[in-house]
Design a protein around this motif. Sequence first.
Motif, PDB file in Angstrom:
ATOM      1  N   TYR A   1    -115.149  58.792  41.692  1.00 56.21           N
ATOM      2  CA  TYR A   1    -114.206  57.733  42.495  1.00 56.21           C
ATOM      3  C   TYR A   1    -114.995  56.815  41.756  1.00 56.21           C
ATOM      4  CZ  TYR A   1    -112.594  54.093  44.920  1.00 56.21           C
ATOM      5  OH  TYR A   1    -112.079  52.570  45.393  1.00 56.21           O
TER       6      TYR A   1
ATOM      7  N   TYR B   1    -110.064  57.845  73.345  1.00 53.09           N
ATOM      8  CA  TYR B   1    -110.390  55.872  72.871  1.00 53.09           C
ATOM      9  C   TYR B   1    -109.599  55.424  73.761  1.00 53.09           C
ATOM     10  CZ  TYR B   1    -109.870  52.695  69.334  1.00 53.09           C
ATOM     11  OH  TYR B   1    -110.092  51.156  68.982  1.00 53.09           O
TER      12      TYR B   1
ATOM     13  N   ARG C   1    -117.036  47.558  61.780  1.00 48.01           N
ATOM     14  CA  ARG C   1    -117.443  47.463  59.831  1.00 48.01           C
ATOM     15  C   ARG C   1    -118.946  46.756  59.819  1.00 48.01           C
ATOM     16  NH1 ARG C   1    -112.021  45.696  61.371  1.00 48.01           N
ATOM     17  NH2 ARG C   1    -110.604  46.624  59.970  1.00 48.01           N
TER      18      ARG C   1
ATOM     19  N   TYR D   1    -118.229  49.740  48.773  1.00 47.53           N
ATOM     20  CA  TYR D   1    -116.605  50.033  49.213  1.00 47.53           C
ATOM     21  C   TYR D   1    -116.499  49.153  49.785  1.00 47.53           C
ATOM     22  CZ  TYR D   1    -113.103  53.219  50.253  1.00 47.53           C
ATOM     23  OH  TYR D   1    -111.633  53.571  50.283  1.00 47.53           O
ATOM     24  N   PHE D   2    -116.174  47.867  49.339  1.00 49.85           N
ATOM     25  CA  PHE D   2    -115.289  46.720  50.003  1.00 49.85           C
ATOM     26  C   PHE D   2    -114.253  46.335  49.179  1.00 49.85           C
ATOM     27  CE2 PHE D   2    -119.700  46.201  51.645  1.00 49.85           C
ATOM     28  CZ  PHE D   2    -119.785  45.949  52.487  1.00 49.85           C
ATOM     29  N   ASP D   3    -113.458  45.787  49.602  1.00 43.88           N
ATOM     30  CA  ASP D   3    -112.243  45.808  49.260  1.00 43.88           C
ATOM     31  C   ASP D   3    -111.638  44.078  49.660  1.00 43.88           C
ATOM     32  OD1 ASP D   3    -110.462  46.023  51.299  1.00 43.88           O
ATOM     33  OD2 ASP D   3    -109.116  46.927  50.430  1.00 43.88           O
ATOM     34  N   PHE D   4    -110.457  43.150  49.105  1.00 43.24           N
ATOM     35  CA  PHE D   4    -110.304  41.640  49.054  1.00 43.24           C
ATOM     36  C   PHE D   4    -109.806  41.907  50.190  1.00 43.24           C
ATOM     37  CE2 PHE D   4    -107.548  38.519  48.476  1.00 43.24           C
ATOM     38  CZ  PHE D   4    -108.684  37.703  48.702  1.00 43.24           C
TER      39      PHE D   4
ATOM     40  N   LEU E   1    -111.506  64.270  62.771  1.00 42.33           N
ATOM     41  CA  LEU E   1    -112.612  64.806  62.863  1.00 42.33           C
ATOM     42  C   LEU E   1    -112.911  65.274  63.864  1.00 42.33           C
ATOM     43  CD1 LEU E   1    -115.912  62.260  62.372  1.00 42.33           C
ATOM     44  CD2 LEU E   1    -114.723  63.985  60.360  1.00 42.33           C
TER      45      LEU E   1
ATOM     46  N   TYR F   1    -103.439  51.664  65.546  1.00 44.31           N
ATOM     47  CA  TYR F   1    -105.235  51.560  65.615  1.00 44.31           C
ATOM     48  C   TYR F   1    -105.381  50.914  64.433  1.00 44.31           C
ATOM     49  CZ  TYR F   1    -110.407  52.586  64.748  1.00 44.31           C
ATOM     50  OH  TYR F   1    -111.241  52.909  64.533  1.00 44.31           O
ATOM     51  N   PHE F   2    -104.753  49.269  64.730  1.00 43.17           N
ATOM     52  CA  PHE F   2    -104.933  48.384  63.587  1.00 43.17           C
ATOM     53  C   PHE F   2    -105.786  47.745  64.624  1.00 43.17           C
ATOM     54  CE2 PHE F   2    -100.722  49.967  62.254  1.00 43.17           C
ATOM     55  CZ  PHE F   2    -101.198  49.743  61.131  1.00 43.17           C
ATOM     56  N   ASP F   3    -106.536  46.543  63.873  1.00 41.44           N
ATOM     57  CA  ASP F   3    -107.355  45.664  64.595  1.00 41.44           C
ATOM     58  C   ASP F   3    -107.201  44.205  63.681  1.00 41.44           C
ATOM     59  OD1 ASP F   3    -109.235  45.385  62.574  1.00 41.44           O
ATOM     60  OD2 ASP F   3    -110.953  45.485  62.951  1.00 41.44           O
TER      61      ASP F   3
ATOM     62  N   LEU G   1    -110.810  68.166  62.744  1.00 45.57           N
ATOM     63  CA  LEU G   1    -111.165  69.142  61.139  1.00 45.57           C
ATOM     64  C   LEU G   1    -112.357  70.042  61.685  1.00 45.57           C
ATOM     65  CD1 LEU G   1    -110.975  68.909  58.509  1.00 45.57           C
ATOM     66  CD2 LEU G   1    -112.261  67.338  58.264  1.00 45.57           C
ATOM     67  N   VAL G   2    -113.335  69.882  63.020  1.00 44.19           N
ATOM     68  CA  VAL G   2    -114.544  70.756  62.424  1.00 44.19           C
ATOM     69  C   VAL G   2    -114.889  71.355  63.798  1.00 44.19           C
ATOM     70  CG1 VAL G   2    -115.966  68.595  62.003  1.00 44.19           C
ATOM     71  CG2 VAL G   2    -115.419  69.045  64.535  1.00 44.19           C
TER      72      VAL G   2
ATOM     73  N   GLN H   1    -110.085  51.828  76.015  1.00 44.34           N
ATOM     74  CA  GLN H   1    -110.230  50.743  76.049  1.00 44.34           C
ATOM     75  C   GLN H   1    -108.988  49.917  76.933  1.00 44.34           C
ATOM     76  OE1 GLN H   1    -110.397  48.786  73.718  1.00 44.34           O
ATOM     77  NE2 GLN H   1    -111.534  50.257  71.853  1.00 44.34           N
TER      78      GLN H   1
ATOM     79  N   ARG I   1    -103.871  51.122  52.625  1.00 46.07           N
ATOM     80  CA  ARG I   1    -103.379  50.884  53.846  1.00 46.07           C
ATOM     81  C   ARG I   1    -101.997  51.111  54.220  1.00 46.07           C
ATOM     82  NH1 ARG I   1    -107.391  46.987  52.612  1.00 46.07           N
ATOM     83  NH2 ARG I   1    -109.915  47.654  53.884  1.00 46.07           N
TER      84      ARG I   1
ATOM     85  N   PRO J   1    -102.397  54.380  60.627  1.00 49.37           N
ATOM     86  CA  PRO J   1    -103.329  54.857  60.411  1.00 49.37           C
ATOM     87  C   PRO J   1    -104.233  55.177  61.391  1.00 49.37           C
ATOM     88  CG  PRO J   1    -103.401  52.182  60.852  1.00 49.37           C
ATOM     89  CD  PRO J   1    -101.766  52.723  61.504  1.00 49.37           C
TER      90      PRO J   1
ATOM     91  N   LEU K   1    -119.251  66.805  54.333  1.00 52.15           N
ATOM     92  CA  LEU K   1    -118.698  68.216  55.579  1.00 52.15           C
ATOM     93  C   LEU K   1    -118.093  69.427  55.718  1.00 52.15           C
ATOM     94  CD1 LEU K   1    -119.020  66.624  58.669  1.00 52.15           C
ATOM     95  CD2 LEU K   1    -116.785  66.099  58.452  1.00 52.15           C
TER      96      LEU K   1
ATOM     97  N   ILE L   1    -108.827  48.439  45.636  1.00 52.70           N
ATOM     98  CA  ILE L   1    -108.365  48.945  46.945  1.00 52.70           C
ATOM     99  C   ILE L   1    -108.698  49.983  47.561  1.00 52.70           C
ATOM    100  CG2 ILE L   1    -106.783  47.474  46.050  1.00 52.70           C
ATOM    101  CD1 ILE L   1    -104.976  48.896  45.082  1.00 52.70           C
ATOM    102  N   LYS L   2    -108.367  49.948  49.115  1.00 47.30           N
ATOM    103  CA  LYS L   2    -108.472  50.663  49.779  1.00 47.30           C
ATOM    104  C   LYS L   2    -106.908  50.741  50.118  1.00 47.30           C
ATOM    105  CE  LYS L   2    -112.816  49.355  51.145  1.00 47.30           C
ATOM    106  NZ  LYS L   2    -113.677  50.130  52.444  1.00 47.30           N
TER     107      LYS L   2
ATOM    108  N   LEU M   1    -108.695  45.361  70.950  1.00 42.67           N
ATOM    109  CA  LEU M   1    -109.289  46.626  69.749  1.00 42.67           C
ATOM    110  C   LEU M   1    -110.213  45.816  68.628  1.00 42.67           C
ATOM    111  CD1 LEU M   1    -107.314  49.727  68.690  1.00 42.67           C
ATOM    112  CD2 LEU M   1    -109.139  48.615  67.228  1.00 42.67           C
ATOM    113  N   ILE M   2    -111.242  46.221  68.280  1.00 45.39           N
ATOM    114  CA  ILE M   2    -112.020  45.998  67.052  1.00 45.39           C
ATOM    115  C   ILE M   2    -112.390  47.996  66.580  1.00 45.39           C
ATOM    116  CG2 ILE M   2    -112.958  43.745  68.299  1.00 45.39           C
ATOM    117  CD1 ILE M   2    -115.170  45.051  68.597  1.00 45.39           C
ATOM    118  N   LYS M   3    -112.646  47.340  64.863  1.00 43.58           N
ATOM    119  CA  LYS M   3    -113.223  48.748  64.456  1.00 43.58           C
ATOM    120  C   LYS M   3    -114.117  48.444  63.542  1.00 43.58           C
ATOM    121  CE  LYS M   3    -109.196  49.933  63.060  1.00 43.58           C
ATOM    122  NZ  LYS M   3    -107.861  50.610  61.261  1.00 43.58           N
TER     123      LYS M   3
END
Lengths: 386, 386
Positions: B257, A257, B8, B342-345, A23, A342-344, A26-27, A261, A8, A16, B26, A5-6, B4-6
Amino acid sequence: MKPLIKRRMFTPGPTPLLPEAVLQALVTPMHHRKEDFKALFREVQEGLRQIFKTRNDIILLTASGSGAMEAAVTNLLEPGQKALVGVAGKFGERWLELTEKYSIRTKTVEVPYGESVDPAQIGAALAADEDIAAVFVQATETSTGARMDLERIGALVKVRENTVLVVDGITGLGTMPIQTDTWGLDIVIGGSQKAFMVPPGLAMLSVSSKAWSRIEKCSRPRYYFDLLRERKGQKEGQAAYTPAISVVQGLKAALDYGFRQGIDALVSNAALLAGATRAAVIRWGMKIFPRAPGNAITCFVPPEGVDPSRVISLMRERFGVLISGGQGSMKGKILRVGHLGYFDFLETLGMIGCLELCFIEAGANLEPGSGAKAAAEFYRAAVRAS
Amino acid sequence: MKPLIKRRMFTPGPTPLLPEAVLQALVTPMHHRKEDFKALFREVQEGLRQIFKTRNDIILLTASGSGAMEAAVTNLLEPGQKALVGVAGKFGERWLELTEKYSIRTKTVEVPYGESVDPAQIGAALAADEDIAAVFVQATETSTGARMDLERIGALVKVRENTVLVVDGITGLGTMPIQTDTWGLDIVIGGSQKAFMVPPGLAMLSVSSKAWSRIEKCSRPRYYFDLLRERKGQKEGQAAYTPAISVVQGLKAALDYGFRQGIDALVSNAALLAGATRAAVIRWGMKIFPRAPGNAITCFVPPEGVDPSRVISLMRERFGVLISGGQGSMKGKILRVGHLGYFDFLETLGMIGCLELCFIEAGANLEPGSGAKAAAEFYRAAVRAS
C-alpha cells in the motif's frame, strides 16, 4: 501532492459495513441446513421483529429489495385485480412498473419529486373504489429523501377488510420510526445494504395475517419468490433455497450491535447526522429538496452555476467519498448524501468540510468552515436538548 | 441521546490499522519455516530498505520498539564503554535507562521538553571525548513531538571511525524524511504499530557495516536479541525464534500500500494532516509545544483553566476518539494527537471539529467552526501550492 484517502460511501445505499458483521461472516463457516444456522436464522428473525416493531412473520429472501417488492406484488395480487400506488419519485415508479408488468389494474396518487404522497388523496382514491386490494407506498422515497406519513395512510387501509398496505421501508427502516403493528402496515420491506450495515444480498418482509389470507388465496404462479413456501420453512430457520449465509451471519452481528445501542437510538443518530448536514446546507444558502425530509439522506439543490456532477467527481477524486446525484428526472439537479446505518458525527463533520472544499473548487462562493460551524452548532443544541 | 460513535485512535501509536493488512493476516495461514513465508520475509525486508532509504541489512525482531532499542545497546557496547545520549523527552530518557542498566558510561546532551537536541552540543561532546563509541538519539521525540536534525548529527558521527549513530525512528519513519545511508545513520529502529499501519509486535532495525563491525567485536552476552544470529538466518528469510507471523503478513500488505502511494507521499500526507491540525490549534489561540515539530503528532498546550484530562475524557466519551496527554514531567500540561500512518484529511477534519466541541464543553472560549475553517484554509493553500 496526493494525500492519502480512505474510500468512504456516503451514498443512500450501499452503506458502510459494520466491521463486526463482516468478520462474523468471514471467520465462521456455516452450513444453511445445519442446526446452528437454523438457530441463527430464527434469532435474526426475532431481532428484525424488534426493528420492525411487529409480531408478524418475518421472511428473508436472498435478493435485493426490488426482489422483495416483486414478491409482494406477485404473492398478493392476481392479474386484473386493482391496486393503488403512491408515487413521489423513482421508487414509487418502481411499484408502478411492477404492477403494470403483472397486469394489475393500477390507480396512482402522484406528487411531484420532492413532495410526499398526500394521505388525504390516498383516502379519496380508496373511498372511490371498493375493489382496491392493495396499496403500495414508500416509507421514505430514496430518490428525493421525502418521508411519507405511514401512520395516517395505515389508518386509512386498516379499516378496509379487503385491502392490504405494502410499505417499501428499504431506506426508512432504522432511520425513521416505523410502527408496523400499531400503524397497521401489512407488509414492510427492508434491504440488508441500508441501515442494517451489512452487504447487499438479503431482503426482509414482515407479513401480517391479513396479508397472509390474501397470499393464500392468490393463485398467480410464483417459484423463487413463493412466500407461502418460505413461511413454512422459515418458521424452522430454513429458507427454501440457499440463503446468502454470510449476510445472515453479518445481520446477526449488526442486530446485536443495534440492540446494544437501542433501535430508537439508531433512528435518533440518523436524525442527528441529517440535522447537522442540513444545518450546513442551509448555512451555505442551498435548498433542502424534499418538503418533508426523512433522516435517511440529505437531498439538496446545489447553487446556480455549480455542476453537481463536478462536485460528485471532486468528492471522489479529492477525498475518496462517494455521494449521489439525482435519479430519473432529477438527474443533474440535486445531490444526495446518506446518513443511514453505520455513520457517526465525526466522519459526517469531516464529510461536510470536504464537501464545502469541493463546492468551492467547483465555483460556489462559500465561506470556508461555515458548514462545519453550522453543523457544530446544531450538534451542541441537539445534545444539550436531549 | 447517545449518538452512534466509532472507536478511533488518534494516538501517537498504536495507530489505525490498514484493513488490507489485517485481512491478509487473518485469511492466509502461514508457517514461518516454510518457503512461502521465507519469500514474504525477504520481500518485507526489501520494502523496509526502501522506507529506510538504505542498502543496509534489515533485522526484524518480534518485540516492541523498546526491545530493539535494548538490542542496539546490548549488541553494540561492552560494560564500561562510553556512549553519548541526546535527551529531549521521555524516549531520550529511555536511552539513558538502558545505558545505565547495562553499565555503560554515559554522557548526555539534554534539552528541556519541547526543545530539540542541539547538534552543536553533540559535536562539542564528541570532540571532548575520543572514546565515545555510540551516540543514541531520537528522530522525533514522541513525548513532545520535537524533530531532531539527524542530517547534521549524522555528519558529526560519520567522520569518526569508532563511533556509531543509533536512531530511534519509531515515530519518525514514514512521517519525516530519513535518509539512512546518505546521512550515515548506523542503526535506525522502527516499530510496526506506528506509521506502518499494522498491529504492534514487530520492531525493525537497519544495521550498517560499521555497526556490524562493532557488534561482531562485542562480547556482551545476549540471547533473544542476538543480532549476529538474526543476521545469519534473516538473509534467508528466517528469524531465530517464532516471529509475529500475522504482523509480517500485514506489514507486506502495508508496504504494498505504501509503495502504491509512494513513500514520500506518506510523509507529505502526515505533513498535510499535521499542518491542518496546527492551523486549527493556532486559530484557537493555543501554543504548539515543540519548537521544531515533526509531522508524527501535534503536541500543544491547552488554554489556561482547561483541564487536559477533561478534554481527553470528553473526546473518548462523546466521540469515541482516543487522544493522548503528556508523559513524564509533561503529564497534565499538554495534549497530543497523531498523524502517523493510516489517517486521512476527512477524519482529521472531523477530529478537529470534535476536539473543538470538547474544548468548548471543558470551558474554553472558542468560536464553533473556527478550527475547521483554519484547517480547510490550510488544506486549500497546501493543495494549491503542490
